[in-house]
Scaffold this motif. Sequence first.
Motif, PDB file in Angstrom:
ATOM      1  N   MET A 129       0.849  -1.169  -0.072  1.00  0.00           N
ATOM      2  CA  MET A 129      -0.030   0.071   0.036  1.00  0.00           C
ATOM      3  C   MET A 129       0.862   1.415  -0.025  1.00  0.00           C
ATOM      4  O   MET A 129       1.823   1.406   0.856  1.00  0.00           O
ATOM      5  N   THR A 130       0.477   2.111  -0.923  1.00  0.00           N
ATOM      6  CA  THR A 130       1.312   3.515  -0.886  1.00  0.00           C
ATOM      7  C   THR A 130       0.825   4.403  -0.027  1.00  0.00           C
ATOM      8  O   THR A 130      -0.399   4.689  -0.114  1.00  0.00           O
ATOM      9  N   ASP A 131       1.647   5.143   0.868  1.00  0.00           N
ATOM     10  CA  ASP A 131       1.304   5.997   2.040  1.00  0.00           C
ATOM     11  C   ASP A 131       1.475   7.479   1.277  1.00  0.00           C
ATOM     12  O   ASP A 131       0.540   8.361   1.629  1.00  0.00           O
ATOM     13  N   SER A 148       6.099   3.849   0.827  1.00  0.00           N
ATOM     14  CA  SER A 148       5.406   2.895   1.593  1.00  0.00           C
ATOM     15  C   SER A 148       6.208   2.425   2.942  1.00  0.00           C
ATOM     16  O   SER A 148       7.323   2.227   2.749  1.00  0.00           O
ATOM     17  N   VAL A 173      -3.913   5.200  -4.532  1.00  0.00           N
ATOM     18  CA  VAL A 173      -5.423   4.987  -4.095  1.00  0.00           C
ATOM     19  C   VAL A 173      -5.156   5.003  -2.485  1.00  0.00           C
ATOM     20  O   VAL A 173      -4.296   4.525  -1.989  1.00  0.00           O
ATOM     21  N   ASP A 174      -5.817   6.116  -1.981  1.00  0.00           N
ATOM     22  CA  ASP A 174      -5.633   6.435  -0.595  1.00  0.00           C
ATOM     23  C   ASP A 174      -4.678   6.953   0.004  1.00  0.00           C
ATOM     24  O   ASP A 174      -4.190   7.000   1.296  1.00  0.00           O
ATOM     25  N   ALA A 175      -3.405   7.167  -1.002  1.00  0.00           N
ATOM     26  CA  ALA A 175      -2.145   7.791  -0.525  1.00  0.00           C
ATOM     27  C   ALA A 175      -2.221   9.347  -0.407  1.00  0.00           C
ATOM     28  O   ALA A 175      -3.232   9.926  -1.163  1.00  0.00           O
ATOM     29  N   GLN A 176      -1.493   9.958   0.497  1.00  0.00           N
ATOM     30  CA  GLN A 176      -1.335  11.293   0.194  1.00  0.00           C
ATOM     31  C   GLN A 176      -0.379  11.711  -0.837  1.00  0.00           C
ATOM     32  O   GLN A 176       0.519  11.179  -1.210  1.00  0.00           O
TER      33      GLN A 176
END
Length: 519
Positions: free
Chosen positions: A1-3, A27, A41-44
């Motif tokens: 998941m990419t943060d 990540s 997706v959902d990353a800042q």
Amino acid sequence: MTDLLIRNGQLLDGTGAPPVPCDLAVSGDRISAIGPHLPGVDAQIIDAAGRLVCPGFIDAHSHSDTYILVEPRAVSKIFQGITTEICGNCGASAAPRTGRARMPSDWAEKPYPGGWQSVAEYRALLEQVGPATNIVLLIGHNTLRASVMGYGDHPASADDMRRMTGLLEQSLEEGGRGFTTGLIYPPGMFAGTEEITTLAAVAARHGGVYASHMRSEGKRLLEALEETIGIARATGIRVQVSHLKTSGKPNWHLLEPALESIHKARASGVAVFADRYPYTSSGTDLDVVFPAWAEEGGREAILGRLRDAPTRARLREEILASRTEDAWGSIVIGSTFHPELRRFRGGPLVDAARALNMAPVDALLTIVAMDGVRTTAFFAGMSEENMWRILSQPWVMLGTDASLRAPDGPLSTDFPHPRAYGSFPRYLRAALDGRTVKLPEAISKMTALPAAQFGLRDRGMLKEGYAADVVVVDPAVVCDTATYSAPHSLARGIESVIVNGCLTLHRGEFTGQRAGRML
């Protein structure tokens, strides 16, 4: 998941390659992907359109060892894009500090969140405060020698050497990454080459580096280089010549033979590197002009000599003999501590002398005495042409030669050299404006080159799997703003700074998040 996803930037990966349009994903504390049009997706999201995306800058010559405990935001460094600081330079390190070792006066006056003596204790305290930058700690020879032998002018005995090597071994095992000397400062100035070589050999066995503020940066520069390179040949250690320079106009011509000496050593397999800041005035203690005998024994001993009229007269004559008449005009007073001396901050020593109705040498002695041997000063006398020539060498990296500062709080009250706030943006601006090496090489000098020299194997480049130390720069804006008369001024144009995956600075504002660590 990419943060975290940095989109639309021009990536300069630190290798010296030209910039390429690319996205970069983070990540956790790692760079997880680099490529065009990465999903987030959902990353800042950080939109870096029109911006440069670079590896976090590495300050190859920092003195933030203890100040990072006082001001863990590392304000002046973060606003330069610095994500890692190489500390413990010029023979003075925060640890180990035992026996008779004392902190330098500027460090000693600050309040700390806890005490420490060993590197392990320092590391634990650093982790407790949570620094914004990563810290690499080199072990200072002055700190070792003072811990074991005090500040006297005498050779090390066999027992002294045994204790110093043992203390260095322990410190390296606890996280130190090398060994440094400051051979114009007490007590290191009293050590012979053999003593330094023995200790450098210990650091070499641990894979460390040897960084040296050499015995001379002026008329005996070539002899000082010969000693430093000789230590490297004898031990096999990687050498870092600290803030390489030719001080004093009569010595500017020494640059070419100095560079030739380093080139020959490198060609023969000796790993010689250097650092430099992009200013032509140095900054150090005002009493650096004292002869070695006057520095023996530490601050109280120096003050005793200044109070003794015959000794003060001898000191006065030796200082006069060591300096040309025009050299007095090159000294600018920096930090002072006595209330009556505050008016002289940022002004030439000759102006203070006129105000005190004294000759410059007497004003210098008076100021040093009134200030308890704590005054700092800026010494002009370097060639700008030589400075850029040094910075163009492929083995020279960038260093601030400064502790971190802040425009507010406990680190805002002194009068530092502007390099503390401006070195990296100043050099970056010069590269962007075509006044030094091309931009990709300039970025490499601030990232991959120091990472390789100091053994930071997963930093200094933008690569998948590397630590997520990343800087976003506005090339149209980036510049330094600090001056010799107004040094507490933040650099401009560093928009975002990510340290170990943590967005610490965003849109030029602190986020309140810090994730630095001791490397």
